[in-house]
Design a protein around this motif. Structure first.
Motif, mmCIF file in Angstrom:
data_model
loop_
_atom_site.group_PDB
_atom_site.id
_atom_site.type_symbol
_atom_site.label_atom_id
_atom_site.label_comp_id
_atom_site.label_asym_id
_atom_site.label_seq_id
_atom_site.Cartn_x
_atom_site.Cartn_y
_atom_site.Cartn_z
ATOM 1 N N LEU A 279 -10.511 24.733 -39.826
ATOM 2 C CA LEU A 279 -10.030 23.549 -40.543
ATOM 3 C C LEU A 279 -10.048 23.743 -42.060
ATOM 4 O O LEU A 279 -10.264 22.793 -42.808
ATOM 5 C CB LEU A 279 -10.853 22.300 -40.170
ATOM 6 C CG LEU A 279 -10.921 21.946 -38.681
ATOM 7 C CD1 LEU A 279 -11.891 20.775 -38.461
ATOM 8 C CD2 LEU A 279 -9.548 21.568 -38.149
ATOM 9 N N PHE B 130 -3.048 11.330 -29.488
ATOM 10 C CA PHE B 130 -2.551 11.793 -28.195
ATOM 11 C C PHE B 130 -1.820 10.641 -27.506
ATOM 12 O O PHE B 130 -2.202 9.471 -27.682
ATOM 13 C CB PHE B 130 -3.715 12.274 -27.339
ATOM 14 C CG PHE B 130 -4.337 13.544 -27.860
ATOM 15 C CD1 PHE B 130 -3.726 14.776 -27.640
ATOM 16 C CD2 PHE B 130 -5.515 13.510 -28.601
ATOM 17 C CE1 PHE B 130 -4.281 15.952 -28.140
ATOM 18 C CE2 PHE B 130 -6.078 14.680 -29.092
ATOM 19 C CZ PHE B 130 -5.459 15.902 -28.861
ATOM 20 N N ALA C 142 -2.561 3.141 -25.485
ATOM 21 C CA ALA C 142 -3.665 2.187 -25.336
ATOM 22 C C ALA C 142 -3.875 1.407 -26.631
ATOM 23 O O ALA C 142 -4.116 0.197 -26.619
ATOM 24 C CB ALA C 142 -4.947 2.934 -24.946
ATOM 25 N N ARG C 143 -3.762 2.092 -27.762
ATOM 26 C CA ARG C 143 -3.997 1.420 -29.048
ATOM 27 C C ARG C 143 -2.898 0.401 -29.340
ATOM 28 O O ARG C 143 -3.153 -0.669 -29.890
ATOM 29 C CB ARG C 143 -4.073 2.464 -30.169
ATOM 30 C CG ARG C 143 -5.344 3.297 -30.125
ATOM 31 C CD ARG C 143 -5.241 4.526 -31.027
ATOM 32 N NE ARG C 143 -6.325 5.463 -30.758
ATOM 33 C CZ ARG C 143 -7.511 5.422 -31.368
ATOM 34 N NH1 ARG C 143 -7.756 4.510 -32.271
ATOM 35 N NH2 ARG C 143 -8.457 6.290 -31.055
ATOM 36 N N ALA D 187 -6.573 -3.298 -39.060
ATOM 37 C CA ALA D 187 -7.398 -2.200 -39.569
ATOM 38 C C ALA D 187 -8.860 -2.379 -39.167
ATOM 39 O O ALA D 187 -9.602 -1.408 -39.047
ATOM 40 C CB ALA D 187 -7.270 -2.109 -41.090
ATOM 41 N N LEU E 277 -5.395 4.965 -46.082
ATOM 42 C CA LEU E 277 -6.140 3.857 -45.480
ATOM 43 C C LEU E 277 -7.169 4.338 -44.463
ATOM 44 O O LEU E 277 -8.295 3.858 -44.423
ATOM 45 C CB LEU E 277 -5.143 2.904 -44.790
ATOM 46 C CG LEU E 277 -5.750 1.730 -44.030
ATOM 47 C CD1 LEU E 277 -6.419 0.756 -44.986
ATOM 48 C CD2 LEU E 277 -4.683 1.009 -43.211
ATOM 49 N N SER F 248 -9.796 -3.484 -36.308
ATOM 50 C CA SER F 248 -9.887 -3.471 -34.845
ATOM 51 C C SER F 248 -10.140 -2.068 -34.342
ATOM 52 O O SER F 248 -10.150 -1.109 -35.114
ATOM 53 C CB SER F 248 -8.569 -3.975 -34.248
ATOM 54 O OG SER F 248 -7.595 -2.930 -34.308
ATOM 55 N N GLN F 249 -10.308 -1.964 -33.045
ATOM 56 C CA GLN F 249 -10.554 -0.641 -32.449
ATOM 57 C C GLN F 249 -9.266 0.145 -32.247
ATOM 58 O O GLN F 249 -9.267 1.196 -31.624
ATOM 59 C CB GLN F 249 -11.279 -0.831 -31.118
ATOM 60 C CG GLN F 249 -12.670 -1.409 -31.322
ATOM 61 C CD GLN F 249 -13.283 -1.948 -30.060
ATOM 62 O OE1 GLN F 249 -12.572 -2.420 -29.171
ATOM 63 N NE2 GLN F 249 -14.604 -1.873 -29.960
ATOM 64 N N ALA G 130 -8.741 27.080 -36.814
ATOM 65 C CA ALA G 130 -9.918 26.623 -36.072
ATOM 66 C C ALA G 130 -11.081 26.278 -36.996
ATOM 67 O O ALA G 130 -11.988 25.544 -36.617
ATOM 68 C CB ALA G 130 -10.349 27.684 -35.056
ATOM 69 N N PRO H 3 -1.610 9.171 -24.538
ATOM 70 C CA PRO H 3 -2.281 8.066 -23.815
ATOM 71 C C PRO H 3 -3.075 7.170 -24.760
ATOM 72 O O PRO H 3 -3.195 5.962 -24.547
ATOM 73 C CB PRO H 3 -3.236 8.786 -22.847
ATOM 74 C CG PRO H 3 -2.840 10.219 -22.840
ATOM 75 C CD PRO H 3 -2.093 10.497 -24.117
ATOM 76 N N SER H 4 -3.609 7.788 -25.807
ATOM 77 C CA SER H 4 -4.386 7.031 -26.770
ATOM 78 C C SER H 4 -3.481 6.102 -27.572
ATOM 79 O O SER H 4 -3.807 4.923 -27.789
ATOM 80 C CB SER H 4 -5.113 8.018 -27.692
ATOM 81 O OG SER H 4 -5.585 7.356 -28.815
ATOM 82 N N LEU I 42 -6.554 19.149 -40.902
ATOM 83 C CA LEU I 42 -6.925 18.433 -39.676
ATOM 84 C C LEU I 42 -5.774 18.475 -38.685
ATOM 85 O O LEU I 42 -4.619 18.664 -39.088
ATOM 86 C CB LEU I 42 -7.290 16.985 -40.003
ATOM 87 C CG LEU I 42 -8.706 16.796 -40.584
ATOM 88 C CD1 LEU I 42 -8.878 15.412 -41.153
ATOM 89 C CD2 LEU I 42 -9.775 17.079 -39.530
ATOM 90 N N PRO I 43 -6.101 18.315 -37.394
ATOM 91 C CA PRO I 43 -5.017 18.308 -36.409
ATOM 92 C C PRO I 43 -4.049 17.163 -36.672
ATOM 93 O O PRO I 43 -4.460 16.070 -37.051
ATOM 94 C CB PRO I 43 -5.747 18.077 -35.074
ATOM 95 C CG PRO I 43 -7.171 18.424 -35.326
ATOM 96 C CD PRO I 43 -7.423 18.173 -36.777
#
Ligand SMILES: Cc1cc2nc3c(=O)[nH]c(=O)nc-3n(C[C@H](O)[C@H](O)[C@H](O)COP(=O)(O)OP(=O)(O)OC[C@H]3O[C@@H](n4cnc5c(N)ncnc54)[C@H](O)[C@@H]3O)c2cc1C
Lengths: 395, 495
Positions: A67, A241, A247-248, A211, A125, A213-214, A65, A243-244, A184-185
């Motif tokens: 990190l 995750f 979407a990406r 790279a 990157l 882009s969002q 927790a 769903p992310s 990091l996670p």
């Protein structure tokens, strides 16, 4: 290989005694971890005493927790990665083991070697290098003095940021005895999108667009058509995750629709591709291996110049890193170094036979004023040059 | 009060000649009228004031190089200055030093959208960088609250952070290269447009070196695409412990929010009274959590954070529905310093970092210290990375209160180190925390750091009196063998 016996200190007091004795005797010390990178640089002065740092091993403290992981440098990279994975975390800079690159088995690399050599993989990157993840350390300098720098918290500006200097120091400043590393996670899922059959300039343009882009591309690499068994492939890795990631990926498919068909790689193909960028298996048969770091915008100046030569290459970091393999005769070091410099970058010699390693320094020469400053900084930690073993050709 | 290095009266006596020599280098850029010098007498640490010997405002790297070489040859000290917003006195002038102002280095030199890089002069403000690239959907990630005013050169010198550095890093993680002028006038490039420098990572040491190693005349930074969406959550807790546990649980769940800020009740009340952001006044601890990325990711993470914070007994949880909401949630936090400033004639902002798990203990101890000193305290806290900003309230017009506030602040920083943390998370050591350095570092540790200083500036002419509690002469430091906190030269002048 060192001819004198290897010493293996087990604690700081032993290490100080060893360094003091070496100072008194005028002996040079060759600090080493698992030896996975022993093939980098000129052969070590046979009169130097090898110091095996694997006596400093073990996890000191790990609170996911917070990190932060505190670990002794002789701990195996595989052990560190397994521990973090158990807690859903990772070393985000994606370090790797140089063993396979040098024709050795994987699994010998220590975390100390990874940090001292500043090894970062494809995720460099998006997540930074080793230097962005070393928060603090304990070490013994060439003065035979134990000291600390940085700290065990993720945000700290107290005093000079010596951990940055430790990464990429290749054991030439001090002997690391303890490391505080940011963890990091780990992304819950990862998917790799691929575009097939692109030329190098097309691939670089695609990777730049992605790279920028969002979509938050974690890694972007390109294997050229001629050198990859499955044909040219440009790969974009998305992590996070579920769903992310979905979407990406959708975003990238829209964004790159005019560049060719975008497909989702099968997990096995993706794993093999990213693994190849760690082991450089596709350049296995090339006796000479270069690591060329350039601005991605200019990487194609290098690849274009390589086209008529027998050299082969793979591209990582969206083009910011070019691994170049060749034969000793196929591409003179000076030619490649000049190409890299003309493109605004530099080339490190990573693999070569002893003769070439003797003749050609691992790192390109720095401008004289910078080289002089670097030498003064080295002398600040190691006034007698104890850690200069001839390996980097600049002592 | 902090002692500064002994003033060299011979340099003061040569003031006019020095002004003349510098005018020969920068004809229209030397300030020597006493009233005009007063503008520069302090930085953001306003309790300390000292007009400089002279101010010089160069415009080109060649001029900086000539100025430094001249000062080096003449043995004249130099203090670099960006916008003068340092909170640790990093840009505090010295009576016998030239103040080198970088304000005229105010141009952005190149924007490269292909490699997402901006090359800029150091006097450009932090916010101006983002302004220059936002039309194309990019921004510069480190966002100190002073971003309207502070310069990129100052950010590099202080390794500044902002509320978004939990996810996007501090200045050091976003700078790729600098052009640097050494005190002898040598011009160097460290790093550049590549992801890794050639040779050792000297750039990494320059970032955060507080103007002691060289003058930065150009900076290459990375820019990032703006996230598709950003949403904020405002979450109130009945106890600080619960809020701290929720923060740990969010991170343990694999979520690194774009920002995660905590305010205690005193800070929440002050901010609410100032900006009416709709903060819950009954909360003992208020969390602001910002999530960014694609819409689907934000929705997913908001659901996850909601569940975690409810599991930890939050009493309120509001989610921004639009950009106006989000900005309003942040308005109170961003105005926390001036808001506390309204409650008290003066306030003193601290900047320690602690391991987050020590938060309840540290807050309890700080409350005890507040009672002991009889001075009020409000806490804002970069909760994600453990960086505390306790604001000590005092009245400089009451004799002794400034000294009390400083003593209270020093106790807080000692406490941070005691629990495994550090003296400063982002504001720098400067003069402010200089004399506390031995709390965190032994004489041996400090000697190893100071030898870096000697490698860059052997005559100790650049920004002396900052960062190091004792600045050993380099020749002595080279020979001295420091053992167990005892130097072989215990009687060296301590300033
Ligand atoms: C209201 C307020 C809010 C703040 N919020 C934050 C925050 O959220 N996060 C944060 O990290 N900081 C914050 N700060 C602190 C401050 O803004 C930063 O430290 C900032 O980076 C200083 O920049 P500057 O241009 O004002 O530098 P200055 O104050 O002028 O100088 C700071 C130091 O940098 C050196 N320096 C400046 N320019 C150069 C150069 N070109 N070459 C070499 N050395 C140089 C100086 O010698 C000095 O040591 C805040 C300050 C204020 C007043």
């Amino acid at each position: 290989m060192a001819k004198t016996p290897t010493l293996r200190p087990g604690n700081t007091a032993d290490l100080i005694a060893l360094i003091d004795a070496a100072r008194g005797a005028g002996t040079r010390l060759d600090l080493r971890g698992g030896g996975s990178k022993a093939g980098c640089g000129a052969p070590v002065d046979p009169a130097a005493t090898a110091v095996d740092m694997r006596g400093f091993a073990g996890i000191v403290d790990y609170d996911p927790a917070e990190l932060v992981l505190t670990v002794r440098p002789g701990t195996l990279l595989t052990e560190v990665e397994a521990l973090l994975a158990e807690h859903g975390q990772m070393l985000a800079f994606e370090p790797f083991d140089h063993g396979p690159i040098h024709g050795r088995a994987a699994g010998d690399a220590t975390i100390g070697g990874v940090i001292a050599a500043g090894v970062a993989g494809s995720r460099r990157l998006s997540r930074g290098g080793a230097r962005d993840h070393l928060l603090g350390f304990r070490a013994v300098s060439g003065r035979g003095e134990a000291f600390v720098a940085g700290a065990r918290v993720t945000k700290n500006v107290t005093g000079y940021d010596l951990p940055k200097l430790a990464c990429g120091s290749w054991g030439r400043l001090f002997a690391l005895t303890e490391l505080d590393i940011k963890t990091l996670p780990r992304g819950e899922t990862a998917l790799t999108l691929a575009l097939d059959g692109l030329t190098a300039p097309q691939a670089v343009a695609v990777m730049s667009r992605a790279a920028g882009s969002q979509a938050g591309v974690a890694a972007a690499a390109h294997h050229p058509e001629t050198h990859h068994p499955a044909g040219g492939v440009t790969a974009l890795r998305i992590e996070g995750f579920a769903p992310s990631v979905a979407a990406r990926c959708a975003l990238l498919e829209r964004l790159l629709a005019d560049c060719g068909a975008v497909r989702v790689m099968e997990p096995a193909e993706a794993a093999a591709l990213w693994d190849d960028l760690r082991t450089l298996g596709s350049l296995r048969n090339m006796p000479v291996l270069w690591r060329v770091v350039v601005p991605a915008a200019h990487v194609c100046r290098v690849t274009a110049a390589l086209a008529p030569t027998p050299a082969r290459w793979v591209m990582d970091w969206a083009g910011g890193l070019l691994w170049v393999g060749c034969t000793a005769e196929g591409l003179p070091p000076a030619t490649l170094r000049a190409l890299a410099a003309a493109a605004g970058g530099h080339a490190d010699l990573v693999r070569a036979d002893e003769a070439l390693r003797r003749a050609c320094p691992m790192r390109a020469a720095l401008p004289p004023a910078l080289a002089a400053l670097e030498a003064r900084v080295r002398r600040a930690f190691d006034p007698a040059g104890l850690f200069e073993t001839g390996r980097f050709g600049d002592d | 009060m902090l002692a500064m290095p002994p003033v060299d009266q011979a340099v003061i006596a040569r003031r006019d000649a020095i002004a003349q020599a510098l005018r020969a280098i920068v004809p229209d850029g030397v300030i020597d009228r006493p009233d005009a010098l007063r503008v520069y007498e302090s930085d953001g640490l306003t309790a300390y004031r000292q007009p400089p010997l002279l101010v010089v405002l160069p415009e080109t790297t060649a001029q900086v190089s000539q100025i430094l070489r001249w000062c080096h040859d003449q043995g004249v000290k130099v203090v670099p200055r960006g916008s003068g917003t340092s909170l640790s006195g990093g840009a505090l002038p010295l009576a016998d030093a030239v103040l080198l102002g970088m304000a005229r280095f105010n141009r952005i030199l190149d924007i490269d959208y292909h490699d997402r890089i901006v090359v800029t002069q150091p006097g450009v403000t932090n916010l101006a960088l983002t302004r220059a690239v936002e039309d194309r959907g990019f921004y510069y990630a480190p966002d100190p609250s002073s971003q309207i005013a502070c310069s990129i050169g100052g950010n590099v010198a202080e390794n500044s952070g902002g509320v978004h550095c939990l996810k996007y890093g501090l200045t050091t993680n976003n700078v790729l290269g600098v052009e640097l002028v050494l005190i002898d006038g040598t011009v160097l490039r460290l790093g550049g447009r590549t992801l890794e420098p050639a040779g050792m990572d000297l750039l990494g040491v320059i970032v955060g070196s507080e103007g002691l190693l060289g003058v930065v005349t150009e900076v290459t930074v990375a820019i990032l695409p703006q996230p598709e969406t950003a949403r904020a959550m405002l979450i109130g807790f009945p106890a600080v412990e619960a809020a701290g546990a929720a923060v740990a649980a969010i991170i343990a769940a694999g979520i690194i929010p774009a920002g995660m800020e905590m305010m205690d009740k005193a800070a929440t009340h002050a901010a609410e009274a100032f900006v009416n952001a709709g903060y819950p006044l009954d909360a003992e601890a208020l969390l602001i959590v910002e999530l960014d990325g694609p819409q689907a990711e934000c929705d997913h993470l908001i659901a996850a954070v909601t569940q975690i914070t409810q599991g930890h007994g939050c009493t309120t949880c509001r989610i921004s529905e639009n950009e106006a909401d989000r900005l309003m949630f942040w308005a109170g936090r961003k105005a926390a310093f001036p808001a506390v400033g309204r409650l008290s004639p003066d306030y003193y902002c601290m900047d320690g970092t602690i391991p987050r798990r020590a938060l309840p203990h540290v807050l309890t101890r700080m409350a005890q210290l507040s009672a002991h000193y009889g001075l009020g305290l409000a806490n804002v806290f970069h909760a994600g990375d453990g960086n505390l900003h306790p604001l000590i309230m005092y009245d400089a017009n009451v004799p002794g209160q400034l000294e009390q506030a400083e003593a209270f602040g020093a106790d807080i920083l000692r406490l941070c180190v005691e629990v495994g943390g550090v003296l400063t998370g982002e504001h720098g050591v400067g003069v402010e925390k200089r004399d506390l350095m031995p709390v965190m570092f032994s004489a041996i540790d400090l000697a190893h750091q100071q030898r870096i200083k000697c490698a860059f500036d052997p005559d100790l002419l650049l920004n002396p009196g900052k960062v190091f509690p004792v600045l050993h002469r380099c020749a002595e430091l080279g020979r001295v063998h420091v053992h167990q906190g005892q130097t072989a030269f215990p009687d060296l002048p301590r300033f």
